[in-house]
Design an enzyme around this catalytic site. Sequence first.
Site, PDB file in Angstrom:
ATOM      1  N   GLU A  81       0.833  -1.204   0.000  1.00  0.00           N
ATOM      2  CA  GLU A  81       0.000   0.000   0.000  1.00  0.00           C
ATOM      3  C   GLU A  81       0.866   1.252   0.000  1.00  0.00           C
ATOM      4  OE1 GLU A  81      -3.958  -0.691   2.411  1.00  0.00           O
ATOM      5  OE2 GLU A  81      -2.221  -1.321   3.600  1.00  0.00           O
ATOM      6  N   LYS A 102     -12.097   3.534   1.166  1.00  0.00           N
ATOM      7  CA  LYS A 102     -10.895   2.833   0.719  1.00  0.00           C
ATOM      8  C   LYS A 102     -11.353   1.624  -0.107  1.00  0.00           C
ATOM      9  CE  LYS A 102      -6.498   1.077   2.493  1.00  0.00           C
ATOM     10  NZ  LYS A 102      -5.703   0.791   3.701  1.00  0.00           N
TER      11      LYS A 102
END
Length: 120
Positions: A22, A99
């Site tokens: 990420e 997200k």
Amino acid sequence: MLDRVTLRGLRARGHHGVFERERIEGQTFVVDLTLFLDTRPAAASDDLTRTAHYGVIAEEVTAVIAGDPVDLIETLAQRIADQCLRHEVVEEVEVVVHKPDAPITVPFDDVTITIRRSRA
């Protein structure tokens, strides 16, 4: 009672998350904002300086998303709320951070956190 100015679907690429992938690859985050303020002074004077300039706030929020990485979307939401409350006319803000590409191993549509913060 306070009025509301709402921005939905602000998008920016950020490098937030606890996993190395990420942080390296980044992902798109989507933010919805509701700004709570008294719009009567702006309406009476027809003066942009007496209300929340949502164009400026949108730019500031996307800069926070694209800015310094954090591990948690809770932290990101708080940083966004803090930025919105820097505008004197904004009394409260509700921030929803989406997200949609979270690293989850099962099918899902979205992950969100919703916070509401005020000056008091």
